[in-house]
Scaffold this motif. Structure first.
Motif, short mmCIF file in Angstrom:
data_model
loop_
_atom_site.label_atom_id
_atom_site.label_comp_id
_atom_site.label_asym_id
_atom_site.label_seq_id
_atom_site.Cartn_x
_atom_site.Cartn_y
_atom_site.Cartn_z
N ASP A 60 0.93 -1.34 -0.10
CA ASP A 60 0.03 0.05 -0.14
C ASP A 60 0.72 1.10 -0.07
O ASP A 60 1.61 1.56 0.91
N SER A 61 0.81 2.12 -0.93
CA SER A 61 1.72 3.21 -1.17
C SER A 61 1.71 4.28 0.03
O SER A 61 2.33 4.99 0.28
N ARG A 62 0.49 4.04 0.83
CA ARG A 62 0.41 5.28 1.92
C ARG A 62 1.07 4.61 3.10
O ARG A 62 1.50 5.37 3.91
N ARG A 63 1.21 3.32 3.07
CA ARG A 63 1.95 2.66 4.31
C ARG A 63 3.61 2.74 4.12
O ARG A 63 4.39 2.65 4.89
N GLY A 64 4.05 2.11 2.87
CA GLY A 64 5.30 1.87 2.47
C GLY A 64 5.74 0.55 2.81
O GLY A 64 4.95 -0.20 3.40
N LEU A 65 7.01 0.21 2.78
CA LEU A 65 7.60 -1.25 3.16
C LEU A 65 7.36 -1.20 4.56
O LEU A 65 7.94 -0.55 5.16
N GLY A 66 6.71 -2.47 4.98
CA GLY A 66 6.73 -2.93 6.22
C GLY A 66 7.91 -4.22 6.60
O GLY A 66 8.44 -4.55 5.59
N THR A 67 7.95 -4.51 7.82
CA THR A 67 8.84 -5.68 8.09
C THR A 67 8.65 -6.80 7.46
O THR A 67 9.69 -7.48 7.18
N GLN A 68 7.28 -7.19 7.33
CA GLN A 68 7.03 -8.60 6.82
C GLN A 68 7.05 -8.34 5.09
O GLN A 68 7.62 -9.37 4.65
N ASP A 69 7.07 -7.14 4.68
CA ASP A 69 7.31 -7.10 3.41
C ASP A 69 8.70 -7.24 2.97
O ASP A 69 8.95 -7.85 2.04
N SER A 70 9.51 -6.73 3.98
CA SER A 70 11.05 -6.75 3.66
C SER A 70 11.48 -8.18 3.90
O SER A 70 12.45 -8.73 3.06
N ALA A 71 10.73 -9.17 4.82
CA ALA A 71 11.05 -10.36 5.00
C ALA A 71 10.66 -11.19 3.93
O ALA A 71 11.59 -12.15 3.35
N MET A 72 9.61 -10.75 3.25
CA MET A 72 9.27 -11.70 1.79
C MET A 72 10.42 -11.40 0.76
O MET A 72 10.75 -12.34 0.03
N LEU A 73 10.72 -10.03 0.61
CA LEU A 73 11.73 -9.67 -0.41
C LEU A 73 13.07 -10.64 -0.19
O LEU A 73 13.64 -10.88 -0.84
N GLU A 74 13.65 -10.43 1.12
CA GLU A 74 14.79 -11.27 1.66
C GLU A 74 14.56 -12.58 1.13
O GLU A 74 15.68 -13.50 0.49
N TRP A 75 13.61 -13.35 1.52
CA TRP A 75 13.27 -14.57 1.29
C TRP A 75 13.30 -15.11 -0.18
O TRP A 75 13.88 -15.91 -0.76
N THR A 76 12.86 -13.91 -1.09
CA THR A 76 12.75 -14.07 -2.48
C THR A 76 14.12 -14.03 -3.02
O THR A 76 14.56 -14.92 -3.98
N LEU A 77 14.89 -12.96 -2.57
CA LEU A 77 16.44 -12.76 -3.10
C LEU A 77 17.30 -14.01 -2.75
O LEU A 77 18.11 -14.40 -3.72
N ALA A 78 17.06 -14.46 -1.46
CA ALA A 78 18.01 -15.39 -0.83
C ALA A 78 17.99 -16.54 -2.07
O ALA A 78 18.83 -17.55 -1.90
N SER A 79 16.63 -17.14 -2.69
CA SER A 79 16.40 -18.15 -3.28
C SER A 79 16.82 -17.82 -4.80
O SER A 79 16.35 -18.66 -5.63
N GLY A 80 17.27 -16.77 -4.99
CA GLY A 80 17.90 -16.53 -6.43
C GLY A 80 16.75 -16.05 -7.37
O GLY A 80 16.70 -16.29 -8.55
N ARG A 81 15.58 -15.79 -6.71
CA ARG A 81 14.49 -15.12 -7.78
C ARG A 81 14.48 -13.65 -7.73
O ARG A 81 15.06 -12.73 -7.09
N HIS A 82 13.72 -13.23 -8.85
CA HIS A 82 13.40 -11.62 -9.06
C HIS A 82 12.39 -11.29 -7.85
O HIS A 82 11.47 -12.23 -7.56
N ALA A 83 12.37 -10.04 -7.79
CA ALA A 83 11.45 -9.43 -7.01
C ALA A 83 10.86 -8.04 -7.49
O ALA A 83 11.82 -7.24 -7.95
N HIS A 84 9.76 -7.71 -7.64
CA HIS A 84 9.19 -6.41 -8.06
C HIS A 84 8.11 -5.80 -7.15
O HIS A 84 7.30 -6.61 -6.76
N ILE A 85 8.07 -4.66 -6.83
CA ILE A 85 7.21 -4.10 -5.77
C ILE A 85 6.23 -3.06 -6.65
O ILE A 85 6.71 -2.17 -7.42
N LEU A 86 4.92 -3.37 -6.29
CA LEU A 86 3.95 -2.45 -6.95
C LEU A 86 3.50 -1.68 -5.69
O LEU A 86 3.07 -2.19 -4.73
N LEU A 87 3.76 -0.36 -5.73
CA LEU A 87 3.28 0.64 -4.49
C LEU A 87 1.77 0.84 -4.91
O LEU A 87 1.60 1.93 -5.72
#
Ligand SMILES: Nc1nc2c(ncn2[C@@H]2O[C@H](COP(=O)(O)OP(=O)(O)O)[C@@H](O)[C@H]2O)c(=O)[nH]1
Ligand SMILES: [Mg+2]
Length: 201
Positions: A115-142
């Motif tokens: 949600d662009s009004r909230r910005g990145l949260g802790t769990q969002d960042s955890a999802m990103l880390e998870w994705t990157l750690a397994s060598g996958r792409h990630a893209h954020i829709l605000l």
């Protein structure tokens, strides 16, 4: 002309053994409950009710698989961050996500709805880390960027990009209601779904 003219619902899974066959390529959509994930999926696929737009967030704890055609899939992951969800539901969510990310070879990338009004949260960042750690792409829709004026929208985009500047994560403004950012999101998805594997199998 819809971008994915043949998109169809495949199955809902609460357990690993219910996942669709792990062939071809798929992109998962994740985000906090109420971030605008279902609306984003519907807008991107030009469907009005492919993914149910929920008024009672946090209730669906299922992974929904959609076929885009040619063994390409879109996967709707259960939302997180809903305050009223009991601890055992949270634990169940974590277990299911871990299984999904660990076993799913066809998963090429994650589209994270924020949600662009909230910005990145802790769990969002955890999802990103998870994705990157397994060598996958990630893209954020605000998402829901229609709720912000131009200046605030640009600010949240800059902040998000700065937060991800050490990584390959990309981000963009998006609004399902105003229908902005759809083509950019589709371009990212198309690249991920079509790109050649690093090692031919
Ligand atoms: N203003 C605005 N509201 C949106 C947009 N996308 C979703 N919403 C609203 O946000 C709420 C949650 O949307 P939904 O897609 O169900 O979120 P989900 O829980 O992440 O799947 C609903 O009331 C939607 O109408 C958007 O682009 N703009
Ligand atoms: Mg939803």
């Amino acid at each position: 002309m819809p971008f994915y003219p043949h998109v169809t619902f495949l199955t809902s899974a609460a357990e690993v053994h219910q996942f669709t066959p792990d062939t071809g390529r798929e992109i998962a959509f994740a985000g906090r409950s109420n971030a605008g994930k279902s609306s984003a999926i519907n807008a991107i696929t030009e469907r009005t009710a492919l993914a149910r737009v929920s008024r009672t967030p946090g209730r669906t704890q299922l992974i929904n698989f959609f076929e885009l055609g040619n063994e390409r899939r879109l996967v709707d992951l259960p939302g997180y961050g809903f305050a009223k969800v009991p601890e055992r539901v949270r634990a169940r969510w974590l277990e299911l996500m871990e299984h999904y990310f660990n076993v799913r070879e066809s998963l090429v990338g994650l589209v994270l709805i924020v949600d662009s009004r909230r910005g990145l949260g802790t769990q969002d960042s955890a999802m990103l880390e998870w994705t990157l750690a397994s060598g996958r792409h990630a893209h954020i829709l605000l998402a829901k960027s229609d709720k912000l004026n131009r200046r605030d929208a640009q600010r949240v985009l800059s902040e998000t990009r700065a937060a991800c500047s050490d990584t390959a994560v990309t981000s963009q403004l998006f609004s399902a209601h105003a229908r902005t950012g759809l083509d950019l999101a589709r371009d990212v998805m198309r690249r991920w779904l079509e790109e050649k594997p690093l090692r031919p199998d």
